[in-house]
Structure formats: structure tokens, C-alpha cells
Design an enzyme around this catalytic site. Structure first.
Site, mmCIF file in Angstrom:
data_model
loop_
_atom_site.group_PDB
_atom_site.id
_atom_site.type_symbol
_atom_site.label_atom_id
_atom_site.label_comp_id
_atom_site.label_asym_id
_atom_site.label_seq_id
_atom_site.Cartn_x
_atom_site.Cartn_y
_atom_site.Cartn_z
ATOM 1 N N ASP A 38 80.133 75.973 37.231
ATOM 2 C CA ASP A 38 78.555 75.616 36.801
ATOM 3 C C ASP A 38 77.876 75.477 38.000
ATOM 4 O OD1 ASP A 38 79.322 76.486 34.197
ATOM 5 O OD2 ASP A 38 79.596 74.406 33.652
ATOM 6 N N LYS A 60 74.933 77.577 34.399
ATOM 7 C CA LYS A 60 74.322 77.083 33.094
ATOM 8 C C LYS A 60 73.425 75.862 33.398
ATOM 9 C CE LYS A 60 76.074 77.974 28.759
ATOM 10 N NZ LYS A 60 75.526 76.537 28.381
ATOM 11 N N MET A 175 71.050 64.319 29.751
ATOM 12 C CA MET A 175 70.445 65.508 29.267
ATOM 13 C C MET A 175 68.931 64.996 28.730
ATOM 14 S SD MET A 175 73.190 68.446 28.547
ATOM 15 C CE MET A 175 74.149 67.241 27.376
#
Length: 504
Positions: A38, A60, A175
Site C-alpha cells: 500500500d 489505496k 483517518m
């Protein structure tokens, strides 16, 4: 060894600092056929892979998917069906807000065995690198992890803001960069004291880590004002107020600096460790590779006929003694005197429990010949060196009438793997410092990157021979130690960065 029945390894790469990779993860990366990684994986970790390992970037990130989640599943299954052993490499811990469970469900449904290798989660590592403990006997006896990034197709939020606001302890938000205003207002609206200390940390554990501190009420404006974005972790609770006292990472003297190490892979460990200890991000771009040369068949006769062994480098010491001691008792060298071109070479000899009789005051091969002890003018000298060693020592000795023989014990190949992750990073993002410990390293780096090197690029040379080569290439040497030693070269870099001293 591969685990029986395991074809897929789900690996946590940790939060960003490559030094936080687990031993088991490094072990597995050394033998897998394919690694699918990733965007949050530090590409330095890929250096642990086999040279022929296929590397697939999944990429991603919120708002940008190089591969969709379904495509990642399909890619894994395709390689597994082709009989390949794969590593799925994800940032942080793959079972903490990383969809690792979904991916292993897909592997299991396809009938393949897997192993999960946990990583250090950013939820604990990033606050630690910012100087924020998650628990404290006075303020926090529990920690809550929550993601601010939920499924877009969910009918309603699963986050129970009221409970979170009433929990106390420490709240870690994953996040949440794009929605700081949303979740801070929800927490305040659910009853959380708006004056609760809060911190927001971007790119935690990396040398370009940035952090803002405030309260839940002011956090959104602080983040916006500093221009911070993802990847980021937010910490809410009284322990965040300890940051000013406990921060340790960002005060290191080379924090925020990217330094290129150009030594061979066999040699770069000590320099890499020194630089990372000082807070630098290290890009390892080996410019040379070193290969041993077999000792001559008549080595016994040569040793018996000489009185001095002179070593050009630590490599010469290691390759000669490792090969010689395979078939000989080291006591057969007892009649010899030993010379070393410099203090580092002498230190390597001492690690083999050999004392050095002569080191020139200036650490270069020409000086070793010019300063040779007068009382030994009639002795035979064997020069143990690499294939690219300069001839100046030999010329100085032969002009003085010595019986001189050159014995090459290793061969140096110049060249850079231009496709390596570190080379890509330098090409795209540059570096604060380039370090060179040999003329061959400077030549190889120039051949590969001459177009990318700015006139203002800061460079460090280990000694005068390397500096001379850099000048021939049209470069300016920013710093060079008085004595050709790695730690002193690093000291010069630190001195330049911390004092703003002018170029010598």
C-alpha cells in the site's frame, strides 16, 4: 522456511519508520515471490525483498485508488493460483482499520492458507513519536481507537459520539484528516469538554512528521492553519498535554533531513544507523557492489617472502583474512608487520585481534608510501587491496626501491539500480545531503543522477581523495572531516545543520 500450507502472508509494515518492522515480517519478505503493498508502506522496507521478487503497488488512499479493493483481492488470488507465495504488505497493523480481515476472507474463500504477521499500529506508535503517552495513572486508565472514515454506503454512522464523549481516558482517531470539523463538533455536541487537550499528527514516525496541539475546540482551525492532511492520527485527552515535556523525536539534530548513503550494501549498516539515530531519513542507494577474488595459489610462498602486509581498506582486511583463515592458522602471519591506510582500516584489523604497526598521519595511500618508516626501507611489502585501488602507493614504494607486490582480494563494480524504491524517491523528491565514502561511489552516482543534482546540493566526503574526485565531477564538497572516519563525517553534517556554518 515457509510455514506448511501457507501461501499468503498478511504483514503489518508498521507506521512508517522502517526500523519498526518486526523480525518475522523481515524474515518472510526475504523469500516471498510477490509483494503487494500500500501507499503508506515505507518503500525502504521493500529492500528486504528478494531481488527477483515482483512488487505490485496497490496504492489505496482516501480519494485515490491505484487498485480497488476488489482488484486487490483478484490480484492476490491470481498469483496464488499461479503457485506463487505472496505477501500482502499493509501500513500499521493489518487488523486495525486496514481491511486485512476482508482480504484474508477472500484468500480463505479461494482455498489458500495464510498467516497474519501483526505490525505496530499507528494508533500507539504515532502518539509515542510525538511524545504523547496513551495512558497515565493520573489521567487515563483506558484507550479508545475509533475511525472517522466509515463506509460510504452505510445508512447511518456506527460511531456512538455520546458514549465516546463520556468515556474519558484517551481517544485516538484514525483517518480523520478530512473530517476534523465534523468529528470534533460531534464530540463537543455530545458533551465532551471543548477545552480537552488535543493533538493532530501527520506522517507520524517519519522524519517529516508534523504535529499541532490545542484543544478539541481549536483543533480544526489549527490543522487547517498548518496545512496538515492525511495520513494522520489525532489524540484527544489529558495525556496530549504532556507533548511539550515528552517530545523526543522532533528535537533530534537531523530531524526532517533526508540523507543519501551511497556505500555498498555490505558496508552501509553503520552509517545508516548513525544517521537514523540522529533523526534523519536515510535513502540507501548503493553505488558499488563488492565481490571477492580468490587468493593466489602460491599465497604461502608469497607470505613467507614478505615482511609487511599493507591494507588499503577495511574491505581488504575482511576479504583477505576471511579467505586466508579458512585454510591457514593465523599464527603463520606472526612474522609480519602490518600497515593500515587509516584509522577505520586499523580498527577492522583490531577486530581480528591483529595489532597495527603503522598508520600514516594522512589517511590516503599516497601518504602511506611517502611516510613509510625509514628503518624498514629494505623490506618486502605486500599490498592487500581492491581491483580499483590507485597505483600511487605502489609508485611511491617502488621509487624508493622496495620489493612491492600488489594482491587484489576484491573487485568493485560501479553502478546503481536505477529502478530501486530509494532511487525513485531521490529522483522525485531529492535529498538534503549526499554522502560519499569513495571516489568510485561519487563517479557512479554522477553517472546515474547528474541531471538531478542541483548546484546547491549539500554533499559530504569522507576524505581528501573522495573530495578530489567530487571536484573533478564539478561538485562542491560541503563538509569533510579532518580525519577520514564515518562518525566524524556525520558530526560535520550535524555541525553544519545545527550551527549554519559556512562551507570550508
Amino acid at each position: 522456511m515457509k510455514s506448511p500450507g501457507v501461501q499468503c502472508y498478511l504483514i503489518g509494515a508498521g507506521p512508517g519508520d522502517p526500523g519498526l518492522l518486526t523480525i518475522r515480517a523481515r524474515e518472510v519478505l526475504s523469500f516471498v515471490d510477490v509483494v503487494i503493498y500500500d501507499s503508506l508502506v515505507n518503500e525502504a522496507i521493500l529492500d528486504h525483498c528478494r531481488k527477483d521478487c515482483e512488487r505490485i503497488f496497490a496504492g489505496k488512499r482516501a480519494g485515490f485508488h491505484h487498485l480497488s479493493q476488489d482488484e486487490i483481492h483478484q490480484t492476490m488470488i491470481q498469483h496464488l493460483q499461479a503457485g506463487r507465495t505472496i505477501a500482502r504488505l499493509k501500513g500499521g497493523d493489518p487488523f486495525v482499520f486496514a481491511r486485512g480481515g476482508e482480504e484474508m476472507e477472500a484468500v480463505d474463500e479461494a482455498g489458500f492458507g495464510f498467516e497474519v504477521i501483526p505490525g505496530i499500529t499507528s494508533g500507539s506508535a504515532v502518539p509515542a513519536y510525538a511524545g504523547i503517552p496513551l495512558t497515565h495513572r493520573e489521567w487515563a486508565s483506558h484507550v479508545t481507537f475509533v475511525t472517522a472514515h466509515e463506509r460510504k454506503d452505510a445508512e447511518k454512522s456506527r460511531i456512538e459520539w455520546k458514549r465516546l464523549a463520556q468515556l474519558g481516558g484517551t481517544l485516538v482517531v484514525f483517518m480523520g484528516a478530512k473530517s476534523v470539523k465534523f468529528w470534533t463538533q460531534n464530540l463537543i455536541g455530545a458533551g465532551l469538554d471543548p477545552e480537552t487537550p488535543a493533538a493532530f499528527i501527520q506522517w507520524g514516525t517519519r522524519t517529516y512528521q508534523r504535529c499541532v496541539f490545542g484543544t478539541v475546540q481549536t483543533l480544526e482551525s489549527s490543522v487547517r492553519g498548518a496545512g496538515l492532511s492525511s495520513p494522520a492520527i489525532a489524540v484527544i485527552g489529558q495525556t496530549a498535554s504532556l507533548r511539550d515535556r515528552l517530545k523526543w523525536f522532533e528535537i533530534k539534530p537531523l530531524f526532517g533531513k533526508r540523507v543519501v548513503v551511497t556505500r555498498s550494501k555490505e558496508q552501509n549498516t553503520s552509517l545508516r544507523i548513525m544517521l537514523r539515530e540522529l533523526g534523519a531519513e536515510v535513502l540507501e542507494i548503493p553505488t558499488i557492489s563488492i565481490h571477492p577474488i580468490d587468493l593466489p595459489a602460491d599465497i604461502d610462498r608469497r607470505i613467507a617472502a614478505t615482511q609487511w602486509l599493507a591494507f588499503s581498506s577495511s574491505n581488504g582486511v575482511e576479504y583477505f583474512l576471511d579467505a586466508y583463515c579458512c585454510d591457514h592458522d593465523i599464527r603463520t602471519l606472526a612474522h609480519l608487520k602490518i600497515a593500515a591506510v587509516g584509522s577505520s582500516t586499523a580498527a577492522t584489523l583490531r577486530r581480528y585481534h591483529l595489532q597495527v604497526d603503522y598508520v600514516p598521519s594522512e589517511y590516503r595511500s599516497a601518504a602511506m608510501g611517502q611516510q613509510w618508516p625509514d628503518e624498514d626501507r629494505d623490506h618486502h611489502v605486500m599490498y592487500v587491496c581492491g581491483s580499483s585501488a590507485e597505483a600511487d602507493f605502489q609508485q611511491a614504494m617502488e621509487s624508493s626501491g622496495y620489493v612491492f607486490q600488489r594482491m587484489e582480494v576484491y573487485r568493485t563494480h560501479e553502478g546503481i539500480d536505477a529502478s530501486s524504491p530509494a532511487a525513485d524517491t531521490y529522483r522525485n523528491q531529492g535529498a538534503d545531503w549526499l554522502t560519499f565514502c569513495s571516489s568510485s561511489a561519487a563517479r557512479a552516482f554522477h553517472a546515474a543522477f547528474s541531471a538531478e543534482i542541483a548546484d546547491t546540493q549539500k554533499m559530504a566526503a569522507i576524505g581528501p581523495v573522495t573530495q578530489e574526485q567530487m571536484h573533478k565531477l564539478g561538485w562542491s564538497c560541503t563538509v569533510m572531516p579532518e580525519v577520514s572516519k564515518l562518525d566524524l563525517m556525520v558530526d560535520k553534517i550535524v555541525e553544519h545543520e545545527t550551527s549554519g556554518s559556512l562551507r570550508p
